[in-house]
Design an enzyme around this catalytic site. Structure first.
Site: not given
Length: 258
Positions: A35, A146, A144, A241, A105
Site C-alpha cells: 500500500e 487481509n 498484508d 494503521d 498486497y
C-alpha cells in the site's frame, strides 16, 4: 538473514512519521512494503546499499508494493504467473539463488463483500503461482494478506464472523495455502500467543487498547521451517494503521538449508 514487511498505508505519509528511522534501525536484508499509494517519481528514497523494486498501481494514490533488498536478485517480476499486466500493483517476485521472495498486497473483499468473488479468484491464482515456484526452489511469501486466519488472530472473533477479512471463504483460502506445503512463520513458533496483532482501526483508542487483527504474514515453504530463528511483530512502531513484522532465517541469500 532478516526480512521485514510493512503495510505503510502511504509511503509518503509514513516517511513523515519516522519510516526512515525504523528502516535504518532494523537493518533488514530485505524490506517489503505494501500500500505504497504513489506513482513513479513521486518520491525519492535514498537507501544506501539497497536495490529498489516498485510496482505502481494505475490508479493514483492506491495500492502498490515495493521491495528494498541488499542483495541484487537474479530476476524481478511483477504480477502473478504469466500476467505482467497488473493494474493494481499488488505483487513483486524476486528470485535469488536459493529462494523466491513474493511480496503481496491481497485485495480487500470490502465491507459489503462486494469484492469477495474477485478476492477468492485472486487467492486461487496466487496459491497456484506459489506452488509452481515452490517446485523450483523454496518460497518466502509476505505482506498484508487481509485475513485473520484463526480466532486467536483477532480481538473479537465472535463479533466479526462473516465480516470482510474473517469470512469462512477467506480463512479457507489461507488454510488451503498452508495445507499445500507452507507455514505461517509466527504461528509455527508461537502457536498459542494471544494479543498479537498487526492492524488496528483508526477509531479512537483502538490501538491503545490493542483491539486489533493479525493480517500481515510471512508464509514460508515448509522446507524452510527448520531455518526459522524468529518471527516478530513490531507493534510499538507507529506511522501506519499496520505495524511492521519481521522474520529471521538461519542462513544467507546463497546458503539456505532445505
Amino acid at each position: 538473514m532478516k526480512l521485514v514487511s510493512w503495510n505503510v498505508n502511504g509511503i509518503r505519509a509514513c516517511v513523515k512519521k519516522g519510516f526512515l528511522d525504523y528502516f535504518k534501525t532494523v537493518d533488514a536484508d530485505i524490506f517489503c512494503l505494501q500500500e505504497t499509494k504513489l506513482q513513479q517519481d513521486q518520491i525519492t528514497l535514498e537507501l544506501d546499499g539497497y536495490h529498489q523494486y516498485w510496482n505502481y498501481a494505475t490508479k493514483k494514490g492506491y495500492s502498490g508494493t515495493a521491495v528494498f533488498t541488499k542483495s541484487e536478485p537474479l530476476t524481478a517480476k511483477y504480477g502473478i504467473g504469466t500476467n505482467d499486466e497488473e493494474p493494481e500493483g499488488r505483487v513483486i517476485t524476486l528470485e535469488y539463488e536459493t529462494f523466491y521472495l513474493v511480496n503481496v498486497y491481497t485485495p480487500n473483499a470490502k465491507r459489503d463483500l462486494a469484492r469477495l468473488g474477485y478476492r477468492l479468484e485472486w487467492e486461487e491464482e496466487l496459491r497456484k503461482y506459489c506452488l509452481e515456484l515452490n517446485e523450483v526452489k523454496p518460497v518466502i511469501l509476505c505482506g498484508d494478506l487481509n485475513v485473520a486466519h484463526q480466532e486467536i488472530d483477532l480481538k473479537n472473533p465472535k463479533g466479526n464472523k462473516g465480516n470482510s477479512g474473517f469470512t469462512i471463504e477467506e480463512r479457507g483460502e489461507m488454510t488451503k495455502l498452508l495445507d499445500a506445503g507452507f507455514v505461517d512463520s509466527f504461528r509455527y513458533l508461537f502457536p498459542e500467543r494471544t494479543e498479537a496483532y498487526t492492524w488496528w482501526s483508526y477509531m479512537s483508542k483502538v490501538r491503545e487498547r490493542n483491539i486489533g487483527w493479525r493480517i500481515d504474514y510471512f508464509i514460508i515453504s515448509a522446507k524452510l521451517a527448520s531455518s526459522l530463528i524468529d518471527s516478530q511483530i513490531h507493534a510499538d512502531i507507529l506511522g501506519s494503521d499496520h505495524c511492521p513484522i519481521m522474520i529471521e532465517l538461519e542462513h544467507s541469500f546463497k546458503n539456505i538449508s532445505v
